[in-house]
Design an enzyme around this catalytic site. Structure first.
Site, PDB file in Angstrom:
ATOM      1  N   ALA A  31       0.823  -1.205   0.000  1.00 21.96           N
ATOM      2  CA  ALA A  31       0.000   0.000   0.000  1.00 21.96           C
ATOM      3  C   ALA A  31       0.859   1.258   0.000  1.00 21.96           C
ATOM      4  O   ALA A  31       2.012   1.248   0.444  1.00 21.96           O
ATOM      5  CB  ALA A  31      -0.889  -0.022   1.246  1.00 21.96           C
ATOM      6  N   TYR A  72      -8.412  -6.096  -3.198  1.00 22.65           N
ATOM      7  CA  TYR A  72      -9.198  -6.260  -1.978  1.00 22.65           C
ATOM      8  C   TYR A  72     -10.642  -6.018  -2.379  1.00 22.65           C
ATOM      9  O   TYR A  72     -10.930  -5.010  -3.045  1.00 22.65           O
ATOM     10  CB  TYR A  72      -8.822  -5.209  -0.925  1.00 22.65           C
ATOM     11  CG  TYR A  72      -7.509  -5.402  -0.216  1.00 22.65           C
ATOM     12  CD1 TYR A  72      -7.202  -6.607   0.407  1.00 22.65           C
ATOM     13  CD2 TYR A  72      -6.598  -4.356  -0.105  1.00 22.65           C
ATOM     14  CE1 TYR A  72      -6.003  -6.768   1.104  1.00 22.65           C
ATOM     15  CE2 TYR A  72      -5.403  -4.513   0.591  1.00 22.65           C
ATOM     16  CZ  TYR A  72      -5.111  -5.720   1.188  1.00 22.65           C
ATOM     17  OH  TYR A  72      -3.944  -5.869   1.875  1.00 22.65           O
ATOM     18  N   GLY A  95       9.482 -12.431   4.432  1.00 23.44           N
ATOM     19  CA  GLY A  95      10.815 -12.639   4.991  1.00 23.44           C
ATOM     20  C   GLY A  95      11.886 -12.998   3.988  1.00 23.44           C
ATOM     21  O   GLY A  95      12.984 -13.387   4.378  1.00 23.44           O
ATOM     22  N   GLN A 135      -3.463  -6.269  -7.521  1.00 21.18           N
ATOM     23  CA  GLN A 135      -3.905  -6.931  -6.290  1.00 21.18           C
ATOM     24  C   GLN A 135      -5.258  -6.376  -5.890  1.00 21.18           C
ATOM     25  O   GLN A 135      -5.445  -5.162  -5.802  1.00 21.18           O
ATOM     26  CB  GLN A 135      -2.878  -6.703  -5.171  1.00 21.18           C
ATOM     27  CG  GLN A 135      -3.281  -7.293  -3.823  1.00 21.18           C
ATOM     28  CD  GLN A 135      -4.029  -6.310  -2.944  1.00 21.18           C
ATOM     29  OE1 GLN A 135      -3.746  -5.113  -2.978  1.00 21.18           O
ATOM     30  NE2 GLN A 135      -5.001  -6.786  -2.178  1.00 21.18           N
ATOM     31  N   ARG A 188      -2.569  -4.244  14.708  1.00 26.72           N
ATOM     32  CA  ARG A 188      -1.218  -3.707  14.524  1.00 26.72           C
ATOM     33  C   ARG A 188      -0.979  -2.614  15.576  1.00 26.72           C
ATOM     34  O   ARG A 188      -1.430  -1.482  15.427  1.00 26.72           O
ATOM     35  CB  ARG A 188      -1.052  -3.183  13.108  1.00 26.72           C
ATOM     36  CG  ARG A 188      -1.344  -4.295  12.093  1.00 26.72           C
ATOM     37  CD  ARG A 188      -1.206  -3.857  10.683  1.00 26.72           C
ATOM     38  NE  ARG A 188      -1.675  -4.878   9.762  1.00 26.72           N
ATOM     39  CZ  ARG A 188      -1.839  -4.691   8.463  1.00 26.72           C
ATOM     40  NH1 ARG A 188      -1.559  -3.509   7.926  1.00 26.72           N
ATOM     41  NH2 ARG A 188      -2.267  -5.669   7.698  1.00 26.72           N
ATOM     42  N   SER A 230       1.529 -17.227   2.108  1.00 28.37           N
ATOM     43  CA  SER A 230       1.863 -15.911   2.660  1.00 28.37           C
ATOM     44  C   SER A 230       1.211 -15.706   4.009  1.00 28.37           C
ATOM     45  O   SER A 230       0.081 -16.140   4.236  1.00 28.37           O
ATOM     46  CB  SER A 230       1.365 -14.825   1.690  1.00 28.37           C
ATOM     47  OG  SER A 230       1.530 -13.525   2.226  1.00 28.37           O
ATOM     48  N   LYS A 271      -3.868 -14.926  -2.898  1.00 29.28           N
ATOM     49  CA  LYS A 271      -2.718 -14.570  -2.057  1.00 29.28           C
ATOM     50  C   LYS A 271      -3.106 -14.636  -0.583  1.00 29.28           C
ATOM     51  O   LYS A 271      -4.071 -13.977  -0.167  1.00 29.28           O
ATOM     52  CB  LYS A 271      -2.244 -13.157  -2.409  1.00 29.28           C
ATOM     53  CG  LYS A 271      -1.155 -12.615  -1.490  1.00 29.28           C
ATOM     54  CD  LYS A 271      -0.640 -11.274  -1.995  1.00 29.28           C
ATOM     55  CE  LYS A 271       0.441 -10.689  -1.116  1.00 29.28           C
ATOM     56  NZ  LYS A 271      -0.060 -10.137   0.146  1.00 29.28           N
ATOM     57  N   ARG A 326       1.499  -9.477   9.210  1.00 30.86           N
ATOM     58  CA  ARG A 326       0.689  -8.300   9.534  1.00 30.86           C
ATOM     59  C   ARG A 326      -0.751  -8.651   9.864  1.00 30.86           C
ATOM     60  O   ARG A 326      -1.539  -7.773  10.205  1.00 30.86           O
ATOM     61  CB  ARG A 326       0.720  -7.317   8.348  1.00 30.86           C
ATOM     62  CG  ARG A 326       2.119  -6.856   8.018  1.00 30.86           C
ATOM     63  CD  ARG A 326       2.214  -6.263   6.617  1.00 30.86           C
ATOM     64  NE  ARG A 326       1.627  -4.945   6.489  1.00 30.86           N
ATOM     65  CZ  ARG A 326       2.231  -3.812   6.865  1.00 30.86           C
ATOM     66  NH1 ARG A 326       3.418  -3.854   7.399  1.00 30.86           N
ATOM     67  NH2 ARG A 326       1.646  -2.647   6.680  1.00 30.86           N
TER      68      ARG A 326
HETATM   69  C1  FMN Z   1       3.733  -1.632   3.947  1.00 31.83           C
HETATM   70  C2  FMN Z   1       3.054  -2.868   3.455  1.00 31.83           C
HETATM   71  C3  FMN Z   1       1.860  -2.767   2.787  1.00 31.83           C
HETATM   72  C4  FMN Z   1       1.238  -3.910   2.303  1.00 31.83           C
HETATM   73  N1  FMN Z   1       0.083  -3.764   1.586  1.00 31.83           N
HETATM   74  C5  FMN Z   1      -0.475  -4.855   1.033  1.00 31.83           C
HETATM   75  C6  FMN Z   1      -1.604  -4.715   0.196  1.00 31.83           C
HETATM   76  O1  FMN Z   1      -2.088  -3.615  -0.038  1.00 31.83           O
HETATM   77  N2  FMN Z   1      -2.145  -5.848  -0.323  1.00 31.83           N
HETATM   78  C7  FMN Z   1      -1.628  -7.094  -0.075  1.00 31.83           C
HETATM   79  O2  FMN Z   1      -2.144  -8.089  -0.569  1.00 31.83           O
HETATM   80  N3  FMN Z   1      -0.539  -7.246   0.701  1.00 31.83           N
HETATM   81  C8  FMN Z   1       0.049  -6.159   1.248  1.00 31.83           C
HETATM   82  N4  FMN Z   1       1.167  -6.319   2.014  1.00 31.83           N
HETATM   83  C9  FMN Z   1       1.757  -7.655   2.185  1.00 31.83           C
HETATM   84  C10 FMN Z   1       2.779  -7.919   1.081  1.00 31.83           C
HETATM   85  O3  FMN Z   1       2.176  -8.069  -0.172  1.00 31.83           O
HETATM   86  C11 FMN Z   1       3.581  -9.218   1.338  1.00 31.83           C
HETATM   87  O4  FMN Z   1       2.703 -10.302   1.547  1.00 31.83           O
HETATM   88  C12 FMN Z   1       4.525  -9.114   2.512  1.00 31.83           C
HETATM   89  O5  FMN Z   1       4.990  -7.799   2.704  1.00 31.83           O
HETATM   90  C13 FMN Z   1       5.723 -10.034   2.270  1.00 31.83           C
HETATM   91  O6  FMN Z   1       6.584 -10.016   3.349  1.00 31.83           O
HETATM   92  P1  FMN Z   1       7.965  -9.188   3.383  1.00 31.83           P
HETATM   93  O7  FMN Z   1       7.600  -7.772   3.554  1.00 31.83           O
HETATM   94  O8  FMN Z   1       8.620  -9.779   4.590  1.00 31.83           O
HETATM   95  O9  FMN Z   1       8.730  -9.477   2.109  1.00 31.83           O
HETATM   96  C14 FMN Z   1       1.802  -5.180   2.525  1.00 31.83           C
HETATM   97  C15 FMN Z   1       3.019  -5.279   3.213  1.00 31.83           C
HETATM   98  C16 FMN Z   1       3.654  -4.150   3.670  1.00 31.83           C
HETATM   99  C17 FMN Z   1       4.973  -4.285   4.370  1.00 31.83           C
END
Ligand code: FMN
Length: 357
Positions: A89, A140, A289, A138, A175, A254, A232, A259
């Protein structure tokens, strides 16, 4: 903020982790915490990195390594690496060029870029910034099915080549960093005034649950475009099998970067079970990760055909915009180009489970 600091010397960066301190200096505190943080006690966030490191390789020797090829495929199409950018995001919090810079970097380096529903820029503007790159959208399901259908139609019209439906966010995870700082995600850029009002009414992202997104309504989501549908946020082998049965082109194993549900099994630990359950009926990708080329190869060895990288690319964007993200991708490529021959593998297809202890 960024203007007050000197440009980051990208030549001094030798691994992905080197970007984070620069990003921290350059981003507002609450925004940094939003990106860096996870849910509850951040157990899954920490484990998502450690779990890849817990695997051990058993390299082979004297294989034919005269030509090393680190390229991969996603959805049957070639990619320079088996790596794509994870949807994240609000990338304007990292850099004024936001998703346009991230997409342009991915396009220039020949890897797929995935745009978040919650992006800072409209999907059309991002498409203009990276017209030739492989781009995915992606989704939502927020604001109800009608709004989501319109987004999917717009994404297809703008040349996005897959819909990545995020299924692990019925409600937002707890969070606590954000609760402490009062962080609120900026409004979504795809929206017109009526859409924004709808988002307000539904209470933001919480309404994937309210919208009634279920296995039963998945066919409806699929019918909104002719694009391949990727699910996902899967961790259970039973769900992986069900996704394949439902016609998903790929799944992403995932935890949403730790989060959502804290104390979820890590992607690294869940991956092999999901690969086995799918049994070749759709592609299996993984994220969470991934910080090293060695993590990428561990995921491939466990049976993933590709991985998504999240936070490291966000930090790279904050550190140097498009050039920063290109540098991050180059580092991963360089690590793969060394790790593959050390494993006795000439290409990604040589990386199999037999190479793990
Ligand atoms: C700041 C941030 C925003 C994210 N926003 C989305 C999002 O809008 N949609 C989504 O499917 N995943 C979102 N994610 C999850 C990521 O797509 C992904 O699954 C995750 O960050 C992978 O882990 P990593 O950051 O350790 O590589 C977000 C992750 C972060 C860190």
């Amino acid at each position: 903020m960024t203007d007050l600091l000197p440009a980051v010397d990208l030549d001094s960066i030798v691994k992905l982790a080197d970007f984070e301190p620069y990003a921290r200096e350059r981003m507002l505190g609450p925004a940094y915490d939003y990106v860096a943080g996870g849910a509850w006690d951040e157990v899954t966030l920490r484990e998502s990195v450690e779990a890849w490191q817990a695997y051990r390789f058993v390299p082979r020797v004297l294989t034919d390594l005269r030509s090393i090829d680190p390229s991969g495929t996603f959805l049957g199409r070639a990619s320079a690496l088996p790596i794509a950018t994870a949807p994240m995001a609000a990338q304007a919090m990292a850099h004024a060029g936001a998703e346009a810079e991230m997409a342009a970097a991915a396009g220039a380096r020949g890897i797929p870029f995935c745009l978040s529903t919650s992006s800072s820029m409209s999907l059309e503007d991002v498409a203009d910034a990276a017209p030739d790159g492989e781009r995915w959208f992606q989704l939502y399901v927020i604001g109800g099915f009608d709004y989501s259908r319109r987004l999917v139609e717009r994404a297809e019209a703008a040349g996005y080549r897959a819909i990545v439906l995020t299924v692990d966010l019925p409600v937002l995870g707890r969070r606590e960093r954000d609760l402490r700082t009062g962080f609120v995600l900026p409004p979504m850029s795809h929206m017109d005034a009526a859409d924004a009002e709808r988002q307000h009414r539904y209470g933001g992202l919480d309404d994937q649950r309210i919208a009634g997104l279920t296995w039963e309504t998945l066919d409806e989501v699929r019918s909104w475009s002719s694009l391949p549908l990727v699910l996902k946020g899967i961790l259970s082998p039973a769900d992986a099998a069900r996704a394949a049965d439902a016609g998903a082109a790929a799944i992403v194993v995932s935890t949403h970067g730790g989060r959502q549900l804290d104390r979820s099994i890590s992607s690294a630990a869940a991956l092999a079970g999901c690969v086995d359950a799918v049994d070749g009926r759709c592609e299996v990708w993984a994220d969470g990760g991934i910080r090293r080329g060695l993590d990428v190869l561990t995921a491939i060895a466990l049976g993933a055909s590709g991985v998504l990288v999240g936070r490291p690319f966000y930090w790279a964007l904050a550190s140097g915009g498009r050039a920063g993200v290109e540098k991050a991708i180059d580092l991963l490529r360089a690590e793969l180009a060394i790790a593959l021959p050390l494993l006795g593998a000439a290409s990604i297809s040589d990386v199999t489970r037999e190479l793990l202890a």
